[in-house]
Scaffold this motif. Structure first.
Motif, PDB file in Angstrom:
ATOM      1  N   SER A   6      46.515 -20.702   4.375  1.00  0.00           N
ATOM      2  CA  SER A   6      47.214 -19.489   3.960  1.00  0.00           C
ATOM      3  C   SER A   6      46.235 -18.508   3.317  1.00  0.00           C
ATOM      4  O   SER A   6      45.133 -18.875   2.909  1.00  0.00           O
ATOM      5  CB  SER A   6      48.325 -19.835   2.971  1.00  0.00           C
ATOM      6  OG  SER A   6      47.753 -20.219   1.732  1.00  0.00           O
ATOM      7  N   ILE A   7      46.669 -17.289   3.199  1.00  0.00           N
ATOM      8  CA  ILE A   7      45.861 -16.262   2.541  1.00  0.00           C
ATOM      9  C   ILE A   7      45.607 -16.656   1.088  1.00  0.00           C
ATOM     10  O   ILE A   7      44.502 -16.497   0.573  1.00  0.00           O
ATOM     11  CB  ILE A   7      46.541 -14.884   2.643  1.00  0.00           C
ATOM     12  CG1 ILE A   7      46.535 -14.404   4.095  1.00  0.00           C
ATOM     13  CG2 ILE A   7      45.861 -13.870   1.733  1.00  0.00           C
ATOM     14  CD1 ILE A   7      47.343 -13.152   4.345  1.00  0.00           C
ATOM     15  N   ALA A   8      46.610 -17.215   0.431  1.00  0.00           N
ATOM     16  CA  ALA A   8      46.445 -17.640  -0.966  1.00  0.00           C
ATOM     17  C   ALA A   8      45.388 -18.728  -1.085  1.00  0.00           C
ATOM     18  O   ALA A   8      44.545 -18.690  -1.988  1.00  0.00           O
ATOM     19  CB  ALA A   8      47.774 -18.126  -1.531  1.00  0.00           C
ATOM     20  N   MET A  13      39.662 -20.236  -2.397  1.00  0.00           N
ATOM     21  CA  MET A  13      38.358 -20.710  -1.961  1.00  0.00           C
ATOM     22  C   MET A  13      37.299 -19.649  -2.256  1.00  0.00           C
ATOM     23  O   MET A  13      36.235 -19.956  -2.799  1.00  0.00           O
ATOM     24  CB  MET A  13      38.359 -21.026  -0.462  1.00  0.00           C
ATOM     25  CG  MET A  13      37.000 -21.507   0.050  1.00  0.00           C
ATOM     26  SD  MET A  13      36.957 -21.861   1.831  1.00  0.00           S
ATOM     27  CE  MET A  13      37.058 -20.220   2.513  1.00  0.00           C
ATOM     28  N   TYR A  14      37.584 -18.402  -1.953  1.00  0.00           N
ATOM     29  CA  TYR A  14      36.631 -17.324  -2.216  1.00  0.00           C
ATOM     30  C   TYR A  14      36.343 -17.207  -3.708  1.00  0.00           C
ATOM     31  O   TYR A  14      35.200 -17.005  -4.111  1.00  0.00           O
ATOM     32  CB  TYR A  14      37.140 -15.995  -1.672  1.00  0.00           C
ATOM     33  CG  TYR A  14      37.220 -15.926  -0.162  1.00  0.00           C
ATOM     34  CD1 TYR A  14      36.380 -16.682   0.642  1.00  0.00           C
ATOM     35  CD2 TYR A  14      38.141 -15.106   0.463  1.00  0.00           C
ATOM     36  CE1 TYR A  14      36.463 -16.625   2.021  1.00  0.00           C
ATOM     37  CE2 TYR A  14      38.221 -15.032   1.848  1.00  0.00           C
ATOM     38  CZ  TYR A  14      37.382 -15.796   2.619  1.00  0.00           C
ATOM     39  OH  TYR A  14      37.462 -15.728   3.975  1.00  0.00           O
ATOM     40  N   ALA A  15      37.373 -17.347  -4.538  1.00  0.00           N
ATOM     41  CA  ALA A  15      37.177 -17.269  -5.994  1.00  0.00           C
ATOM     42  C   ALA A  15      36.267 -18.396  -6.478  1.00  0.00           C
ATOM     43  O   ALA A  15      35.394 -18.176  -7.332  1.00  0.00           O
ATOM     44  CB  ALA A  15      38.523 -17.316  -6.706  1.00  0.00           C
ATOM     45  N   ARG A  16      36.434 -19.597  -5.940  1.00  0.00           N
ATOM     46  CA  ARG A  16      35.568 -20.728  -6.321  1.00  0.00           C
ATOM     47  C   ARG A  16      34.126 -20.466  -5.905  1.00  0.00           C
ATOM     48  O   ARG A  16      33.185 -20.775  -6.639  1.00  0.00           O
ATOM     49  CB  ARG A  16      36.073 -22.024  -5.691  1.00  0.00           C
ATOM     50  CG  ARG A  16      37.322 -22.575  -6.353  1.00  0.00           C
ATOM     51  CD  ARG A  16      37.646 -23.999  -5.908  1.00  0.00           C
ATOM     52  NE  ARG A  16      37.838 -24.131  -4.473  1.00  0.00           N
ATOM     53  CZ  ARG A  16      39.003 -24.005  -3.840  1.00  0.00           C
ATOM     54  NH1 ARG A  16      40.082 -23.738  -4.518  1.00  0.00           N
ATOM     55  NH2 ARG A  16      39.072 -24.160  -2.537  1.00  0.00           N
ATOM     56  N   ILE A  17      33.947 -19.879  -4.725  1.00  0.00           N
ATOM     57  CA  ILE A  17      32.594 -19.580  -4.247  1.00  0.00           C
ATOM     58  C   ILE A  17      31.937 -18.543  -5.148  1.00  0.00           C
ATOM     59  O   ILE A  17      30.783 -18.711  -5.556  1.00  0.00           O
ATOM     60  CB  ILE A  17      32.631 -19.105  -2.777  1.00  0.00           C
ATOM     61  CG1 ILE A  17      33.048 -20.267  -1.882  1.00  0.00           C
ATOM     62  CG2 ILE A  17      31.284 -18.536  -2.357  1.00  0.00           C
ATOM     63  CD1 ILE A  17      33.426 -19.860  -0.479  1.00  0.00           C
ATOM     64  N   VAL A  18      32.650 -17.481  -5.478  1.00  0.00           N
ATOM     65  CA  VAL A  18      32.096 -16.437  -6.352  1.00  0.00           C
ATOM     66  C   VAL A  18      31.725 -17.032  -7.706  1.00  0.00           C
ATOM     67  O   VAL A  18      30.651 -16.758  -8.243  1.00  0.00           O
ATOM     68  CB  VAL A  18      33.088 -15.266  -6.513  1.00  0.00           C
ATOM     69  CG1 VAL A  18      32.655 -14.324  -7.610  1.00  0.00           C
ATOM     70  CG2 VAL A  18      33.234 -14.516  -5.193  1.00  0.00           C
TER      71      VAL A  18
END
Length: 64
Positions: A6-8, A13-18
């Motif tokens: 899902s988009i959420a 995942m993107y937040a964890r990478i950042v």
């Protein structure tokens, strides 16, 4: 068949990478050198072979 997330889930995942890029210098170096490889190896994110993924870093001259 590839898994659909899902988009959420993708945003998490993107937040964890950042967060890792901000806090782990070794990870940041690897990520900026090969973002597609890092996403695939460490997060299981698979994209089409012809798709190019670029990670950009803010500088005093450039804001992304």
């Amino acid at each position: 068949m590839e898994a659909v997330i899902s988009i959420a889930e993708k945003n998490k995942m993107y937040a964890r990478i950042v967060a890792r890029v901000w806090t782990e210098a070794d990870f940041a170096e690897q990520f900026f050198a090969d973002p597609k490889g890092v996403l695939q190896k460490q997060y299981g994110f698979v994209s089409p072979r012809e798709q190019r993924i670029v990670a950009l870093q803010n500088t005093s001259q450039t804001f992304n």
